[in-house]
Scaffold this active site. Structure first.
Site, PDB file in Angstrom:
ATOM      1  N   CYS A  78     -35.028 -43.916  18.946  1.00  0.00           N
ATOM      2  CA  CYS A  78     -33.930 -43.654  18.011  1.00  0.00           C
ATOM      3  C   CYS A  78     -33.215 -44.987  17.795  1.00  0.00           C
ATOM      4  O   CYS A  78     -33.814 -46.042  17.998  1.00  0.00           O
ATOM      5  CB  CYS A  78     -32.988 -42.577  18.544  1.00  0.00           C
ATOM      6  SG  CYS A  78     -32.075 -43.048  20.030  1.00  0.00           S
ATOM      7  N   ARG A  79     -31.964 -44.976  17.442  1.00  0.00           N
ATOM      8  CA  ARG A  79     -31.242 -46.232  17.220  1.00  0.00           C
ATOM      9  C   ARG A  79     -30.880 -46.907  18.534  1.00  0.00           C
ATOM     10  O   ARG A  79     -31.086 -48.092  18.706  1.00  0.00           O
ATOM     11  CB  ARG A  79     -29.983 -45.986  16.384  1.00  0.00           C
ATOM     12  CG  ARG A  79     -29.235 -47.277  16.030  1.00  0.00           C
ATOM     13  CD  ARG A  79     -28.059 -47.015  15.127  1.00  0.00           C
ATOM     14  NE  ARG A  79     -27.058 -46.158  15.720  1.00  0.00           N
ATOM     15  CZ  ARG A  79     -26.031 -46.591  16.449  1.00  0.00           C
ATOM     16  NH1 ARG A  79     -25.860 -47.860  16.658  1.00  0.00           N
ATOM     17  NH2 ARG A  79     -25.179 -45.730  16.951  1.00  0.00           N
TER      18      ARG A  79
END
Length: 126
Positions: A78-79
């Site tokens: 994810c980020r």
């Protein structure tokens, strides 16, 4: 009750890139795939080439994995590493072999690993 419940493993961005063939000279694990669980706008701004996108929100709502990744080893990103940890836990509970990427796409980009946008041009991590 199982007191020794085993959750998903965690790997750094460099090891994730090695497993998925994103580092020059490192042969990818044939069955490993990078699974990006960010939302669509984040994915479109920038993702690793060849990664597969399925948002955590969709997985949490019960969406199945795309056929092309079912049964493969999943390297979940994810980020920052928060949503990927949640997604990896959810996927392991479903019986998948999944690890999450510590530091997420921010760490991936910081290491100079490839990031492309939805058109294949140089992307950014949103």
């Amino acid at each position: 009750m199982n007191l020794f419940r085993r959750g998903p493993g965690r790997v750094g961005a460099r090891r994730a890139a090695e497993r998925t063939g994103h580092v020059d000279g490192a042969p990818p694990d044939d069955d490993a795939v990078l699974l990006d669980v960010r939302e669509s706008y984040e994915w479109q701004a920038g993702h690793a080439p060849g990664a597969v996108h399925v948002a955590l929100s969709a997985l949490a709502a019960g969406a199945p994995l795309p056929e092309r990744v079912a049964g493969r080893r999943l390297v979940v990103v994810c980020r920052s590493g928060n949503r990927s940890r949640q997604a990896a836990e959810l996927l392991v509970a479903r019986g998948a072999d999944a690890v999450d990427v510590i530091g997420g796409m921010r760490e991936w980009a910081r290491l100079g690993l490839p990031v492309v946008d939805r058109h294949g041009a140089s992307g950014t991590v949103a």
